[in-house]
Design an enzyme around this catalytic site. Structure first.
Site, short mmCIF file in Angstrom:
data_model
loop_
_atom_site.label_atom_id
_atom_site.label_comp_id
_atom_site.label_asym_id
_atom_site.label_seq_id
_atom_site.Cartn_x
_atom_site.Cartn_y
_atom_site.Cartn_z
N SER A 542 0.85 -1.18 0.00
CA SER A 542 0.00 0.00 0.00
C SER A 542 0.89 1.24 0.00
CB SER A 542 -0.95 -0.05 1.19
OG SER A 542 -1.95 0.92 1.08
N HIS A 657 -8.19 -4.78 -1.23
CA HIS A 657 -6.93 -4.18 -0.77
C HIS A 657 -6.31 -5.08 0.29
CE1 HIS A 657 -4.09 -0.94 -0.66
NE2 HIS A 657 -4.25 -0.75 0.64
#
Length: 688
Positions: A542, A657
């Protein structure tokens, strides 16, 4: 020293790989399929398969801790294993839960639902109406943030015919009463902000068209979102409305089911929580109400009704130190619980307000080393009797779930299994010195002694004020530590380990400094005789994807291999991709020349140049990630390969995610990354 990587600014249209941003485009998917095949042909060997299956078995163990929340006297849990890869939602009684193998009442089987409806359903969240069987379930396809909203009845174990139903969108819904929801959703024309989140709060009554639901609160389209929070702790029901301006700033309003009534006279960068007639705020920057000054990160308490009447006579509840920082706070049955890191040691204070002032106690019986997390047992704050849960662990000790009844001494509820051998391993703490002289802490786990050749797994995050702590990791333990490797977790700037100053030092232009911190830790491991650069394997995801790709372009000589996951990389276009615009307060705005001036220095997509000695890198994402666009990973891989570098790519179809929608997918994603890292640092893993 880092290489001189300052780029020549190119026009945005000069990007030859824009076509890879088309997530479902035929040409882009052809690239993905070809890259996946090449990566699996190279690293998907028998060793990878063995490690994947080993990890999946660990993740699916029946004696893993089933974490619970209490509602209406029952304990609820969502559980995944090999027989239920998507998961089952279930409940049991507190007495039954204490048994080694408790009996569960299954409410919903997600695998059965997905099969019946031919959908790739993943359960994202559950919203409950207190004292009823009514629930709102958010179901996503493949693990994306966007989800479908559906009403469910736990009494009948079925979705409600003609109940509340909303097509896929980012957002949430809360029960106001049995026939009314407060809806904060991006669904509908004009209902989304530029970040892709809800722009309004709507009052949605049963049986009515959501497109005609009354808008009772809204924010500007260029803010992140608008949302509400129903508060049942006061004398009457009240609703908090929030305009989320940027990632660290909010406007807070108090109102009711007709909308916002009173805007709170607070700085926009505070954290604020109310319980009954008490209000607590945590400052991010200095504040001087009525001439009285408070430092950043101070926590203040006051009577809510007095505050609304104009009183600013706050009581100081917490004051930070240079290496003493609040990690959050929450109310629990009239008590305020403060999780604190003091020189990275966990401390928990409990404050109780009354007409005579605030009194403090500490949670006793918790360790001062390792990782300790504490949270309320009850899912609904208005229903809490004060019981807390605590999870205790360290890199070599699996989690213990403890029950703290009304801040008494903790009692063991569940013990997680030991999933790898820790024989001969030790945990030590060290500090590296960064380029500006700042001390950067890191935790090292591995064999005692120094060989100068240890295979090291190094990780960090360094963003959004998120603290990195040394958790027990079955994946690292089984696939790395047990086999003779060493793991390191670095507390670089940009995190929240030491409060706002630590975060801000690694924010905006300082993000580059956070990357220097990580490189300093790598150098310190060599200086101390632990390893050599070619044996250091680094991983980040991320925001950590920016970190890892900057190690590639700025400090290539300090690493043997890099694993970059679900990443953010292209800082020129990140605000144009999915939720990226909501992160401007962390990085800056590339459309403003003065901010692009610093962003371009750590946009590895732009700083990468041919002819350098870059280490091998595996860049992995997921197609269903609707937070960090998979185009970041795709484009960086394509560019590096075109420059002749050893760059590999992996993109499973689901996962959001994260690393996968179920335990087997998570295991495969992780095992592939570790197989790659071991291969490229020359670690011949001969385990069987």
């Amino acid at each position: 020293m880092p290489v001189d990587d300052r780029p020549t600014l190119a026009a945005p249209d000069d990007d030859p790989y824009l076509w890879l941003e088309d997530i479902e485009g035929e040409r882009a998917l052809d690239f993905v399929e070809r890259q996946n095949r090449l990566t699996l042909e190279k690293f998907g060997d028998a060793g990878f398969a063995r490690d994947r299956d080993t990890l999946a078995t660990i993740y699916d163990r029946p004696d893993n801790i089933p974490y619970v929340g209490r509602r209406g006297g029952l304990l609820y849990n969502f559980w995944k294993d090999a027989n239920h890869p998507r998961g089952i939602w279930r409940r049991t009684t507190p007495d039954e839960y204490r048994n080694p193998d408790p009996k569960w009442d299954i409410i919903l089987d997600l695998d059965k639902l997905a099969a019946e409806e031919a959908e790739d359903w993943i359960l994202n969240s559950i919203q409950a109406l207190p004292d009823s069987n009514a629930r709102i379930l958010s179901l996503s396809r493949g693990g994306s943030d966007a989800s479908v909203t559906r009403e469910f009845d736990i009494g009948t174990r079925a979705f409600v015919t003609d109940g509340f139903t909303l097509p896929q969108a980012k957002g949430s819904a809360e029960w106001l009463d049995r026939d009314t929801l407060l809806l904060s959703s991006a669904y509908g024309e004009g209902m989304a902000t530029t970040s892709g989140y809800a722009r309004t709060v709507r009052l949605w009554r049963r049986g009515t068209d959501v497109n005609r639901a009354q808008v009772i609160f809204e924010t500007a389209p260029d803010n992140i979102m608008a949302f509400s929070s129903i508060d049942r702790t006061g004398a009457s029901l009240r609703v908090w409305f929030v305009e989320w301006l940027d990632f660290f700033n909010y406007r807070i309003w108090l109102g009711d089911d007709s909308g916002a009534k009173t805007k709170l006279d607070l700085p926009t960068d505070v954290w604020a929580r109310a319980y009954q007639d008490w209000q607590v705020v945590k400052l991010r920057t200095a504040w001087s109400p009525r001439g009285r000054s408070f430092a950043p990160d101070t926590v203040l308490g006051i009577s809510l009704s007095a505050f609304l009447a104009g009183d600013r006579n706050f009581e100081v509840i917490f004051e930070p130190g240079p290496r003493r920082a609040l990690q959050g706070f929450f109310w629990n049955a009239g008590r305020l619980v403060l999780p604190i890191l003091d020189e990275l040691r966990p401390v928990f204070e409990v404050w109780t307000p009354s007409a005579n002032g605030w009194t403090r106690a500490n949670l006793e019986g918790l360790p001062e080393i390792g990782v300790v997390d504490v949270w309320p047992l009850d899912a609904e704050v208005s229903e809490s009797n004060g019981d807390l849960l605590a999870n205790i662990q360290d890199p070599l000790t699996p989690p213990s779930l403890m029950l703290i009844e009304r801040i008494e001494s903790p009692a063991l509820l569940k013990q997680a299994p030991r999933t790898f051998s820790a024989e001969g391993l030790v945990v030590t703490q060290h500090e590296a010195i960064s380029v500006d002289g700042e001390r950067i802490p890191y935790v090292q786990t591995g064999p005692a002694g120094k060989t100068g050749d240890a295979p090291v797994h190094l990780s960090a995050y360094g963003g959004f004020g998120i603290s990195m702590r040394p958790y027990y990791s079955s994946a690292l333990g089984k696939l790395w530590l047990e086999r003779g490797g060493t793991s390191v977790v670095a507390n670089i700037r940009g995190g929240g380990e030491f409060g706002t100053r630590w975060h801000d030092a690694g924010r905006y232009a300082g993000k580059r400094l956070a990357h220097d911190d990580f490189a300093a830790v790598a150098a310190d491991l060599v200086r101390r005789g632990v390893t050599r650069p070619g044996r250091i394997a680094a991983e980040g995801g991320s925001n950590g994807g920016i970190l890892i790709t900057n190690m590639l372009t700025r400090y290539p000589e300090r690493f043997g291999a890099l694993f970059c996951t679900i990443p953010l990389i292209d800082m020129r276009r990140y605000t144009k991709l999915l939720a990226g615009v909501s992160w401007i307060a962390e990085y800056g705005d590339p459309d403003k020349p003065e901010q692009w001036a610093w962003l371009q220095t750590y946009s590895a997509y732009h700083t990468a140049t041919p002819g350098r000695n870059y280490p091998p890198i595996l860049i992995a994402t997921t197609r269903r990630d609707d937070r960090a666009h998979p185009g970041h990973a795709r484009k960086m891989t394509a560019k590096l390969q075109a420059m002749g570098y050893e760059a590999y790519f992996y993109e499973p179809a689901a996962g959001g995610h994260g690393y996968g929608k179920d335990n087997k997918e998570r295991a495969a994603f992780t095992a592939l990354g570790y197989t790659f890292l071991k291969n490229k640092i020359g670690w011949l893993d001969r385990s069987v």
